[in-house]
Design an enzyme around this catalytic site. Structure first.
Site, PDB file in Angstrom:
ATOM      1  N   TYR A 205       0.853  -1.189   0.000  1.00 17.92           N
ATOM      2  CA  TYR A 205       0.000   0.000   0.000  1.00 17.92           C
ATOM      3  C   TYR A 205       0.887   1.235   0.000  1.00 17.92           C
ATOM      4  O   TYR A 205       1.543   1.529   0.989  1.00 17.92           O
ATOM      5  CB  TYR A 205      -0.910  -0.021   1.223  1.00 17.92           C
TER       6      TYR A 205
ATOM      7  N   LYS B  89      -0.599  -1.193  -4.541  1.00 19.87           N
ATOM      8  CA  LYS B  89      -1.706  -0.245  -4.656  1.00 19.87           C
ATOM      9  C   LYS B  89      -1.084   1.135  -4.772  1.00 19.87           C
ATOM     10  O   LYS B  89      -0.606   1.701  -3.801  1.00 19.87           O
ATOM     11  CB  LYS B  89      -2.625  -0.336  -3.444  1.00 19.87           C
TER      12      LYS B  89
ATOM     13  N   VAL C  51      -8.442  -0.942  -6.135  1.00 22.96           N
ATOM     14  CA  VAL C  51      -8.918  -0.952  -4.756  1.00 22.96           C
ATOM     15  C   VAL C  51      -9.658   0.360  -4.543  1.00 22.96           C
ATOM     16  O   VAL C  51      -9.057   1.431  -4.549  1.00 22.96           O
ATOM     17  CB  VAL C  51      -7.761  -1.101  -3.750  1.00 22.96           C
TER      18      VAL C  51
END
Length: 300
Positions: A134, A162, A204
């Site tokens: 992330y 991400k 996402v």
């Protein structure tokens, strides 16, 4: 893990006075799966990870696994304050037999490049679960750059990133430096269309909690090369997608879903429910989005 389609950052449902509402969380998961999502990311930022006790996090995961029943993969956010805590939590997730992790940098500390690499490497080695890195340097002050990704390429469990730097040039920079070693996943709702143009196949999303069918359709249209229809749908959704980039994104997402009869707006302090002008603005955006979507009913 197939990194295609929409992976909502699922809201953690709560009751007005703070306790978890696992039944409502499961109802939300069922609605998301019926809406065509391809995976579930539990307890990311939108899932209020930092507001939950360790035992509550595991209870949310158990509820998610029970609800998903193997139909889509279930991932857990790993947002701990130290590397050791992150590694320990990753081991617990593996014991629960979830499908993967979304790994944050160590929360509360702005690590330099070497420390960032060491953190992700250590947590990656703690379990055999596939990991979505992330990267949200605006939110957490730590940037997982393409160069850091290149140095981490020998970690087999680090499989995707991400990308939430808000600089879509990063997508191409990653591919140019490391090829397709990692799947690049869009992490910003209002950048999804340009990300898809650059080759991203998975997303996402926060606002997919509110519009799962429409979000899934948007990626389906891009995958099919139906760019005119994709642009039309994206333009309708962009005003509400913008709210996914605000500090109060959790409150915006939860209230927007509540306005559509899906879950509740309740959050844990220090977050507070929306009021006044912010609440009125969100209500107006949802109303205008609903009206505009009604005119696109034939897109699919």
């Amino acid at each position: 893990m197939q990194w295609t389609g929409v992976f909502p950052a699922v809201t953690t449902q709560m009751k007005r006075d703070g306790p978890l509402d696992l039944e409502a969380t499961q109802q939300g998961i069922e609605r998301l799966i019926e809406g065509g999502v391809r995976g579930l990311v539990m307890m990311g930022m939108v899932g209020e990870n930092s507001s939950l006790r360790p035992d509550e996090k595991l209870n949310v995961l158990r509820a998610a696994l029970e609800s998903a029943r193997g139909r889509v993969p279930v991932l857990s956010g790993v947002a701990e304050f130290t590397t050791a805590q992150g590694a320990e939590y990753a081991k617990k997730c593996e014991q629960l037999k979830i499908d993967g992790l979304m790994l944050f940098p160590a929360i509360g500390y702005k690590s330099d490049a070497g420390e960032t690499e060491a953190h992700f490497r250590a947590v990656a080695q703690a379990s055999a679960l596939p990991i979505l890195i992330y990267n949200n340097p605006i939110g957490y002050g730590v940037d997982v750059t393409p160069e850091i990704l290149a140095r981490l390429a020998d970690c087999p469990t680090l499989v995707a990133i991400k990308e939430e730097s808000y600089d879509v040039r990063r997508v191409t920079d990653i591919y140019n430096l490391i090829g397709h070693r990692y799947e690049v996943v869009c992490g910003v709702d209002d950048l999804v269309l340009v990300s898809a143009i650059l080759g991203v196949r998975a997303w996402v999303s926060g606002m997919a909690n509110v519009y799962p069918k429409e979000s899934a359709l948007l990626l389906e249209l891009t995958a099919a090369g139906r760019w005119e229809q994709a642009r039309a749908l994206y333009r309708v959704l962009t005003p509400i997608f913008h709210l996914d980039t605000r500090t109060k994104l959790v409150q915006f997402i939860k209230l927007a879903a509540q306005l559509k009869g899906q879950g509740s707006e309740w959050v844990r302090a220090p977050r507070l429910p929306l009021a006044g002008a912010e609440r009125a603005m969100l209500e107006a955006v949802v109303a205008s989005t609903e009206k505009a979507l009604a005119g696109l009913a034939s897109l699919g």
